[in-house]
Design an enzyme around this catalytic site. Sequence first.
Site: not given
Length: 674
Positions: A119, A425
């Site tokens: 690969k 937040c």
Amino acid sequence: MNQVEAGRRLRWLAKEIARHNRLYHDQDAPEISDADYDALIRENAALEAEFPDLVRADSPSRQVGAAPSSALAKVTHARPMLSLENAFSAEDVHDFVRRVRRFLSLGEDETVALTAEPKIDGLSCSLRYEGGALVLAATRGDGAVGEDVTANVRTIGDVPQTLSGAPDVVEVRGEIYMSKADFAALNERQAASGGKVFANPRNAAAGSLRQKDPTITAARPLRFLMHGWGETSEPLAGTQMAAVERLRDLGFPVDPRVIRCPDAEAALAHYTRIEHERADLPFDIDGVVYKVDRLDWQERLGFVGRAPRWAIAHKFPAEKAETTLEEIEIQVGRTGKLTPVGRLTPVGVGGVIVSNVTLHNRHEIARLGLRVGDRVRIQRAGDVIPQVVENLTRDEPRPAYVFPERCPACDSEAVAEEGEVDVRCTGGLICPAQRIERLKHFVSRGAMDIDGLGEKSILEFADLGWIEKPSDIFRLGQHRGDLLGREGWKEKSVDALLAAIEARKDFDSARLLFGLGIRHVGIVTARDLLKCFGTIEALEAAARSETGIAELSAVEGVGPVVAEAVHDFFHEAHNREEVAALLALARPAPFVSQARETEWSGKTIVFTGSLETMSRDEAKAQAERLGARVAGSVSAKTDLVVAGPGAGSKLKKAEELGIRVVNEEEWARIVAEA
């Protein structure tokens, strides 16, 4: 982990993996290591296997690459260029073969021969030949649409310009790469001339191929190795190995380590040989790819999500090094998520100097006991920034790291929902980090892809009060005169930006939907939803109906978590107002599925009972190739029920509703005649 916790974790994984896909494939600027990325993929797969009802429409298992760059012309692949599922152990490989056998309903005496090949760590590229001549070369892009790099590829010596004895149409696929020696020499030249020095061969190859000027590509030492094919006007052969040999005979370079293995054990033995040779190979590799050798079996196996069922990549273990954690920074994302990033004393790992690492979340910091000043062991596999795998000094008597309780961008409270790992937040639109990140997401390549409207410009226009929400972007033309008077903005650049914005008014609706930033709705989910509902207006109407969550959940792959997020989004008045404003300013075309057009396109099919001539997965794949949608339950909107032996309540409900019911033999005729 219970079902609620698993759903939340899968939701986080889908978003986090999608973000890293964009960084790696689209921007050539990865933020985490291959090993870190693979760990996220493995965790996602394990959770999906344990909780199959929670598999998401935007699951990483259905994602491929990233959207193509706007700097190059776009090309739609005749056949998708998909990615591969990964294996990390011999047992994973045996599991792959067992899945193949189960899908094909093979007898005990039938063996599954495989091909095995290195690969290569490069950039995937497709070469299309018509009448023996190279007519098109394209990168993979997002799997469906890539970048046209024909002029650049013509400068690569390994790529044949003409073929003799080939099919009239043949699309050959492989990797563009740079050898280790050529990479070192290129960096020496770049450093001597004051040019860009590349981090690794893969980035160098990608940057060299994706140039607007082919003469730059021609000056770079790029190579090509063939590993497969796409569309062909006639079959190449009966097996993978025979087809590879035919393409090699036509003039395409093929690595000599590509072999046919009679079974999984032989393939694993070849993996071990290649791993031992890895350091001495002329190019970087990160594993071995196995493919089912019989092409008729490959055809039956087909694809699932982002990958073929007939191939898998067996990855190599990660490389490791030791360094010091110098600082922990908190970054705020577009959804308000606080992500800790570790700044490291630079260290070489596998030939690459790394200095940053994502620490994911507060739980990961606590699990590793990380504090500023700790000595840590990191690992990488491939070409990117690594992960922390061990804290070597966690027993030293120093105070624990305290995760912030307030947002570093707006000082709003930062909290985690019950059962959530991530801290977010609470400032919402008043938080500059979130507002800017949401706008950046809207104009990003994966969403609306507005060329020229980058972070710097968004910040400038936001500071001026010209853009606060996505619809304001389409009103920027009102500020043309004011913009012309600002430093750095000339008539040409202003008109180019406004033209780019105008061009996106005719963009496809799936990207617009994705750009809205609805939680859990990635581009794949957006396409699935619009494949079912057609337009954003129709989706909104469905979401706001009394049966909204049920209707959305009935879409294949869209579970209750995604359905609830879409439902909640469209029940907020300010969101509906923004969508209405966008649709009044932009002109997104109704979504058009890329599935083959047949009489079953857009119809809903339910399979129930036992299937005797094929597996349930193969039947589902057949239906999807016809453009149909496979549902798990029968309703008034079902068009066809395929009932096998043992069909129960679903068959009864279909009969009560007067829905057409066929047996497996009749279904086979439908598939053959479509």
